[in-house]
Design a protein around this motif. Sequence first.
Motif, mmCIF file in Angstrom:
data_model
loop_
_atom_site.group_PDB
_atom_site.id
_atom_site.type_symbol
_atom_site.label_atom_id
_atom_site.label_comp_id
_atom_site.label_asym_id
_atom_site.label_seq_id
_atom_site.Cartn_x
_atom_site.Cartn_y
_atom_site.Cartn_z
ATOM 1 N N GLU A 99 0.826 -1.229 0.000
ATOM 2 C CA GLU A 99 0.000 0.000 0.000
ATOM 3 C C GLU A 99 0.854 1.271 0.000
ATOM 4 N N PHE A 100 2.173 1.094 0.115
ATOM 5 C CA PHE A 100 3.061 2.258 0.104
ATOM 6 C C PHE A 100 4.102 2.122 -1.009
ATOM 7 N N PRO A 101 3.670 2.056 -2.282
ATOM 8 C CA PRO A 101 4.615 1.721 -3.354
ATOM 9 C C PRO A 101 5.735 2.742 -3.554
ATOM 10 N N ARG A 102 5.431 4.033 -3.383
ATOM 11 C CA ARG A 102 6.471 5.049 -3.626
ATOM 12 C C ARG A 102 7.545 4.990 -2.548
ATOM 13 N N LEU A 103 7.083 4.862 -1.315
ATOM 14 C CA LEU A 103 8.019 4.818 -0.191
ATOM 15 C C LEU A 103 8.880 3.550 -0.255
ATOM 16 N N LYS A 104 8.227 2.461 -0.648
ATOM 17 C CA LYS A 104 8.923 1.172 -0.754
ATOM 18 C C LYS A 104 10.009 1.238 -1.845
ATOM 19 N N ALA A 105 9.657 1.841 -2.976
ATOM 20 C CA ALA A 105 10.622 1.946 -4.081
ATOM 21 C C ALA A 105 11.768 2.879 -3.684
ATOM 22 N N TYR A 106 11.437 3.947 -2.980
ATOM 23 C CA TYR A 106 12.471 4.884 -2.507
ATOM 24 C C TYR A 106 13.421 4.164 -1.542
ATOM 25 N N PHE A 107 12.873 3.353 -0.644
ATOM 26 C CA PHE A 107 13.672 2.597 0.323
ATOM 27 C C PHE A 107 14.636 1.660 -0.429
ATOM 28 N N GLN A 108 14.156 1.045 -1.493
ATOM 29 C CA GLN A 108 15.032 0.168 -2.300
ATOM 30 C C GLN A 108 16.147 0.990 -2.946
ATOM 31 N N ARG A 109 15.800 2.167 -3.477
ATOM 32 C CA ARG A 109 16.845 3.023 -4.092
ATOM 33 C C ARG A 109 17.882 3.411 -3.045
ATOM 34 N N LEU A 110 17.404 3.748 -1.856
ATOM 35 C CA LEU A 110 18.346 4.135 -0.790
ATOM 36 C C LEU A 110 19.318 2.990 -0.497
ATOM 37 N N LYS A 111 18.775 1.766 -0.386
ATOM 38 C CA LYS A 111 19.624 0.631 -0.001
ATOM 39 C C LYS A 111 20.688 0.320 -1.044
ATOM 40 N N GLN A 112 20.426 0.778 -2.283
ATOM 41 C CA GLN A 112 21.420 0.536 -3.340
ATOM 42 C C GLN A 112 22.514 1.604 -3.381
ATOM 43 N N ARG A 113 22.317 2.695 -2.709
ATOM 44 C CA ARG A 113 23.314 3.764 -2.676
ATOM 45 C C ARG A 113 24.564 3.225 -1.950
ATOM 46 N N PRO A 114 25.780 3.363 -2.534
ATOM 47 C CA PRO A 114 26.949 2.730 -1.906
ATOM 48 C C PRO A 114 27.186 3.138 -0.445
ATOM 49 N N SER A 115 26.996 4.411 -0.112
ATOM 50 C CA SER A 115 27.230 4.841 1.288
ATOM 51 C C SER A 115 26.260 4.126 2.229
ATOM 52 N N VAL A 116 25.025 3.970 1.780
ATOM 53 C CA VAL A 116 23.994 3.338 2.611
ATOM 54 C C VAL A 116 24.267 1.843 2.726
ATOM 55 N N ALA A 117 24.591 1.222 1.589
ATOM 56 C CA ALA A 117 24.878 -0.218 1.599
ATOM 57 C C ALA A 117 26.030 -0.510 2.565
ATOM 58 N N ARG A 118 27.022 0.377 2.580
ATOM 59 C CA ARG A 118 28.175 0.167 3.466
ATOM 60 C C ARG A 118 27.758 0.248 4.946
ATOM 61 N N VAL A 119 26.954 1.252 5.268
ATOM 62 C CA VAL A 119 26.525 1.413 6.673
ATOM 63 C C VAL A 119 25.714 0.189 7.124
#
Length: 221
Positions: free
Chosen positions: A182-202
């Motif tokens: 029910e939260f497709p935009r937020l979910k997709a944004y969360f996936q984009r964040l997790k792919q960001r190298p700085s975020v993946a490293r943390v």
Amino acid sequence: MTLKLYFHPLASFCHKVLIALYENALPFEPVIVDLGDEASREAFRQVWPPLKFPVLVDETRQAIVAESATVIDYLDSFANPAIPLVPRDPGLAWQARMWDRLFDDMLQLPMQKVVLDALRPVDSRDPFGVKQAKDEIRTAYAFMEERWPQNGWAVGPNFTLADCSAVPALFYADTISPLGAEFPRLKAYFQRLKQRPSVARVLREAEPYFAMFPLDPKPSI
Ligand SMILES: N[C@@H](CCC(=O)N[C@@H](CS)C(=O)NCC(=O)O)C(=O)O
């Protein structure tokens, strides 16, 4: 500039600052604080008596900087980052600061309430407060979903302070109260964040500590 960061790899507010440091490849000495270890706790108390982290120590300026958003501001001002995390454009800066506050207040605080409650003795728990906090998380998701862009980052064209704040807020809130379809935009944004190298490293660096999370299911990347 000689920077030391007092933090714990599992601690959500510390993630904001680690992401900011990694985003701009800023060198720093990491000091992991274990509040359960008397020596580590005492050493940290000497630096910062409130015993809350993250805390950045800049030995060059003799500055002790607390509060995750303030630390990020400080790095923007004094560490010469290639891309400042609070946009220089005032029209974007207020939005980045606003979303930083909203991620902290609307998601991190209720999430902390649920997690800290699980650490209390069983007879001192607050089921009513936990239910309220979980409701607040669902309300925040709905509020954010309506306002979220389909692509890109929280504010403007670049990754900002708001995205640094979104990561631990969404990561731990999703563990407690999963972001559903029910939260497709937020979910997709969360996936984009997790792919960001700085975020993946943390998140990768936090992973060895996930077993310490006091609730089930444990966080997972
Ligand atoms: N508003 C502060 C919150 C800091 C905070 O609550 N840090 C937590 C870790 S995520 C902490 O130090 N907890 C230890 C304790 O409360 O004993 C910030 O943005 O830095």
